[in-house]
Design a protein around this motif. Structure first.
Motif, PDB file in Angstrom:
ATOM      1  N   ASN A 103       0.818  -1.204   0.000  1.00  0.00           N
ATOM      2  CA  ASN A 103       0.000   0.000   0.000  1.00  0.00           C
ATOM      3  C   ASN A 103       0.860   1.267   0.000  1.00  0.00           C
ATOM      4  O   ASN A 103       0.424   2.311  -0.444  1.00  0.00           O
ATOM      5  N   GLU A 104       2.098   1.172   0.477  1.00  0.00           N
ATOM      6  CA  GLU A 104       3.006   2.309   0.535  1.00  0.00           C
ATOM      7  C   GLU A 104       3.793   2.519  -0.754  1.00  0.00           C
ATOM      8  O   GLU A 104       4.472   3.516  -0.905  1.00  0.00           O
TER       9      GLU A 104
ATOM     10  N   ASP B 140       6.495   5.632  -9.076  1.00  0.00           N
ATOM     11  CA  ASP B 140       7.910   5.730  -9.421  1.00  0.00           C
ATOM     12  C   ASP B 140       8.694   4.497  -8.987  1.00  0.00           C
ATOM     13  O   ASP B 140       9.775   4.231  -9.488  1.00  0.00           O
ATOM     14  N   HIS B 141       8.170   3.773  -8.008  1.00  0.00           N
ATOM     15  CA  HIS B 141       8.816   2.573  -7.494  1.00  0.00           C
ATOM     16  C   HIS B 141       7.780   1.453  -7.457  1.00  0.00           C
ATOM     17  O   HIS B 141       7.080   1.299  -6.464  1.00  0.00           O
ATOM     18  N   PRO B 142       7.642   0.693  -8.558  1.00  0.00           N
ATOM     19  CA  PRO B 142       6.614  -0.336  -8.598  1.00  0.00           C
ATOM     20  C   PRO B 142       6.807  -1.360  -7.481  1.00  0.00           C
ATOM     21  O   PRO B 142       7.932  -1.610  -7.050  1.00  0.00           O
TER      22      PRO B 142
ATOM     23  N   ARG C  83      11.342  -4.196  -3.926  1.00  0.00           N
ATOM     24  CA  ARG C  83      10.858  -2.925  -3.367  1.00  0.00           C
ATOM     25  C   ARG C  83      10.149  -3.163  -2.038  1.00  0.00           C
ATOM     26  O   ARG C  83      10.283  -2.377  -1.103  1.00  0.00           O
ATOM     27  N   ILE C  84       9.394  -4.228  -1.948  1.00  0.00           N
ATOM     28  CA  ILE C  84       8.695  -4.566  -0.704  1.00  0.00           C
ATOM     29  C   ILE C  84       9.703  -4.836   0.404  1.00  0.00           C
ATOM     30  O   ILE C  84       9.544  -4.357   1.529  1.00  0.00           O
ATOM     31  N   VAL C  85      10.761  -5.575   0.094  1.00  0.00           N
ATOM     32  CA  VAL C  85      11.812  -5.842   1.081  1.00  0.00           C
ATOM     33  C   VAL C  85      12.425  -4.527   1.548  1.00  0.00           C
ATOM     34  O   VAL C  85      12.601  -4.301   2.750  1.00  0.00           O
TER      35      VAL C  85
ATOM     36  N   THR D 297       5.067  -7.735 -10.144  1.00  0.00           N
ATOM     37  CA  THR D 297       4.633  -6.664  -9.259  1.00  0.00           C
ATOM     38  C   THR D 297       3.444  -7.177  -8.467  1.00  0.00           C
ATOM     39  O   THR D 297       2.764  -8.120  -8.877  1.00  0.00           O
ATOM     40  N   TYR D 298       3.232  -6.565  -7.332  1.00  0.00           N
ATOM     41  CA  TYR D 298       2.157  -6.971  -6.431  1.00  0.00           C
ATOM     42  C   TYR D 298       1.307  -5.749  -6.107  1.00  0.00           C
ATOM     43  O   TYR D 298       1.832  -4.663  -5.910  1.00  0.00           O
ATOM     44  N   HIS D 299      -0.010  -5.959  -6.075  1.00  0.00           N
ATOM     45  CA  HIS D 299      -0.936  -4.861  -5.802  1.00  0.00           C
ATOM     46  C   HIS D 299      -1.984  -5.316  -4.794  1.00  0.00           C
ATOM     47  O   HIS D 299      -2.451  -6.451  -4.847  1.00  0.00           O
TER      48      HIS D 299
END
Length: 87
Positions: free
Chosen positions: A5-6, A10-12, A17-19, A57-59
């Protein structure tokens, strides 16, 4: 779900990215999140999309957003009153 959610345009929200978001938030190395992400996908809280090759990617799904909203409501209405007062 919180880290997804954050994420921003610009940063998929890729696994890496989650890590990064979680390690920044908690100040500790968390390792690979992929098994947990797959559990969130299986439960309907997160959707996984394939980009190129192995990159995904995760949403957050509408169900995941509802869970976050419910958690925020519970935290502010039920847990906040139990917190010790600042002196």
């Amino acid at each position: 779900v919180y880290a997804l959610n954050e994420a921003d345009d610009d940063h998929p929200p890729t696994g890496r990215r989650i890590v990064t978001l979680l390690e920044t938030e908690y100040g500790a190395e968390i390792g690979a999140p992929y098994n947990r992400l797959d559990e969130l996908v299986d439960s309907g809280l997160v959707e996984k999309q394939y980009l190129t090759g192995k990159r995904k990617t995760y949403h957050v799904t509408p169900c995941g957003i509802r869970l976050l909203e419910d958690l925020a409501y519970f935290t502010t209405t039920q847990l906040a009153p139990l917190a010790p007062a600042d002196d």
